[in-house]
Motif scaffolding. Sequence first.
Motif, PDB file in Angstrom:
ATOM      1  N   MET A 102     -42.624  49.277   4.206  1.00 24.10           N
ATOM      2  CA  MET A 102     -43.166  50.542   4.671  1.00 24.10           C
ATOM      3  C   MET A 102     -43.453  50.530   6.165  1.00 24.10           C
ATOM      4  O   MET A 102     -43.477  51.580   6.802  1.00 24.10           O
ATOM      5  CB  MET A 102     -44.426  50.906   3.886  1.00 24.10           C
ATOM      6  N   LYS A 103     -43.656  49.350   6.746  1.00 23.15           N
ATOM      7  CA  LYS A 103     -43.840  49.273   8.199  1.00 23.15           C
ATOM      8  C   LYS A 103     -42.584  49.770   8.908  1.00 23.15           C
ATOM      9  O   LYS A 103     -42.655  50.510   9.895  1.00 23.15           O
ATOM     10  CB  LYS A 103     -44.153  47.839   8.624  1.00 23.15           C
ATOM     11  N   GLU A 106     -42.220  53.617   8.306  1.00 22.23           N
ATOM     12  CA  GLU A 106     -43.122  54.379   9.172  1.00 22.23           C
ATOM     13  C   GLU A 106     -42.664  54.353  10.625  1.00 22.23           C
ATOM     14  O   GLU A 106     -42.778  55.360  11.341  1.00 22.23           O
ATOM     15  CB  GLU A 106     -44.547  53.838   9.037  1.00 22.23           C
ATOM     16  N   LEU A 109     -39.751  56.798  10.826  1.00 23.30           N
ATOM     17  CA  LEU A 109     -40.221  58.178  10.773  1.00 23.30           C
ATOM     18  C   LEU A 109     -40.919  58.578  12.070  1.00 23.30           C
ATOM     19  O   LEU A 109     -40.762  59.708  12.551  1.00 23.30           O
ATOM     20  CB  LEU A 109     -41.172  58.357   9.586  1.00 23.30           C
ATOM     21  N   ASP A 110     -41.672  57.667  12.637  1.00 19.27           N
ATOM     22  CA  ASP A 110     -42.326  57.969  13.905  1.00 19.27           C
ATOM     23  C   ASP A 110     -41.283  58.241  14.988  1.00 19.27           C
ATOM     24  O   ASP A 110     -41.470  59.128  15.828  1.00 19.27           O
ATOM     25  CB  ASP A 110     -43.229  56.806  14.324  1.00 19.27           C
ATOM     26  N   ALA A 198     -48.821  61.797  13.869  1.00 18.35           N
ATOM     27  CA  ALA A 198     -49.322  60.819  12.898  1.00 18.35           C
ATOM     28  C   ALA A 198     -49.420  61.434  11.506  1.00 18.35           C
ATOM     29  O   ALA A 198     -49.109  60.778  10.500  1.00 18.35           O
ATOM     30  CB  ALA A 198     -50.683  60.293  13.339  1.00 18.35           C
ATOM     31  N   VAL A 201     -45.888  61.677  10.029  1.00 12.90           N
ATOM     32  CA  VAL A 201     -45.404  60.365   9.590  1.00 12.90           C
ATOM     33  C   VAL A 201     -46.091  59.955   8.289  1.00 12.90           C
ATOM     34  O   VAL A 201     -45.439  59.499   7.344  1.00 12.90           O
ATOM     35  CB  VAL A 201     -45.637  59.300  10.680  1.00 12.90           C
ATOM     36  N   SER A 202     -47.394  60.141   8.234  1.00 10.91           N
ATOM     37  CA  SER A 202     -48.143  59.765   7.037  1.00 10.91           C
ATOM     38  C   SER A 202     -47.673  60.539   5.813  1.00 10.91           C
ATOM     39  O   SER A 202     -47.465  59.977   4.733  1.00 10.91           O
ATOM     40  CB  SER A 202     -49.640  59.999   7.265  1.00 10.91           C
ATOM     41  N   SER A 205     -43.988  59.570   4.853  1.00  8.97           N
ATOM     42  CA  SER A 205     -43.885  58.192   4.379  1.00  8.97           C
ATOM     43  C   SER A 205     -44.288  58.078   2.912  1.00  8.97           C
ATOM     44  O   SER A 205     -43.815  57.197   2.194  1.00  8.97           O
ATOM     45  CB  SER A 205     -44.734  57.252   5.236  1.00  8.97           C
ATOM     46  N   ARG A 206     -45.140  58.989   2.456  1.00 10.00           N
ATOM     47  CA  ARG A 206     -45.527  58.981   1.043  1.00 10.00           C
ATOM     48  C   ARG A 206     -44.332  59.299   0.134  1.00 10.00           C
ATOM     49  O   ARG A 206     -44.257  58.823  -1.003  1.00 10.00           O
ATOM     50  CB  ARG A 206     -46.663  59.982   0.799  1.00 10.00           C
ATOM     51  N   ARG A 209     -42.550  56.107  -0.139  1.00 12.03           N
ATOM     52  CA  ARG A 209     -43.331  55.196  -0.988  1.00 12.03           C
ATOM     53  C   ARG A 209     -43.113  55.550  -2.467  1.00 12.03           C
ATOM     54  O   ARG A 209     -43.007  54.665  -3.309  1.00 12.03           O
ATOM     55  CB  ARG A 209     -44.810  55.277  -0.625  1.00 12.03           C
TER      56      ARG A 209
END
Length: 218
Positions: A102-103, A106, A109-110, A198, A201-202, A205-206, A209
């Motif tokens: 996930m790093k 993320e 995506l950023d 942010a 991205v959050s 990213s879900r 996930r």
Amino acid sequence: MKTGTSDDNKGRVYGGENQEERRARRRQQFLDAGLQVFGTLGYRAATVRTLCKQAELTDRYFYESFDTTEDLLMGVYHQQCDALELSVMQALARAVGSADIMKGVEAGLDAVFMHVSDSRVARVIWVEVMGVSPRVDKMYTDTMDRFANLVMTVARQRYPDLGIDSEDEIRMLGLAIAGAVSQCVLHWLLGGYRESRATMVSATSRVFRGLLSTLPAG
């Protein structure tokens, strides 16, 4: 028709530039002009005259590289999509070695949301190319396929066995994920970038996930 100029045909060096370099520079000037004009006024409001004024070149140089404004739109689109993909790949490369996939997700995506924080880029990629012509539609769907493939390539690096037998389903899964991000970018643009990068991205990213949670352990 795209034609050369007399000084180009002689192949001489002017101002430290040879024929090929002059043509490439002029082409880039129009690509830059296209990004500005299409990304602000819009493709349908653009004319060759407007583009030439923005590029600070005459129309004969426009037709040296492009037959129509649609060709220029496609050129700007390809250039910006290539730059977007490169920024994502560089972000993923910097995240190589992390035990947490996930790093990398993320970071990628950023890079996406950083790139499209330029509203001109987002408008060209997600708004101005829609419904222009069948060949532009194909360019758009081909690009979505390309980003969908990138999504599933990242997933396969951690999970070589996706537990999905159908290649068609794998392709559609990649499109579903890429489409989710694409739709978020579109709403971010049309909403005037109200949310922070942010937050974008959050939220997206879900989605990744959720995908990863359905895959068998590698």
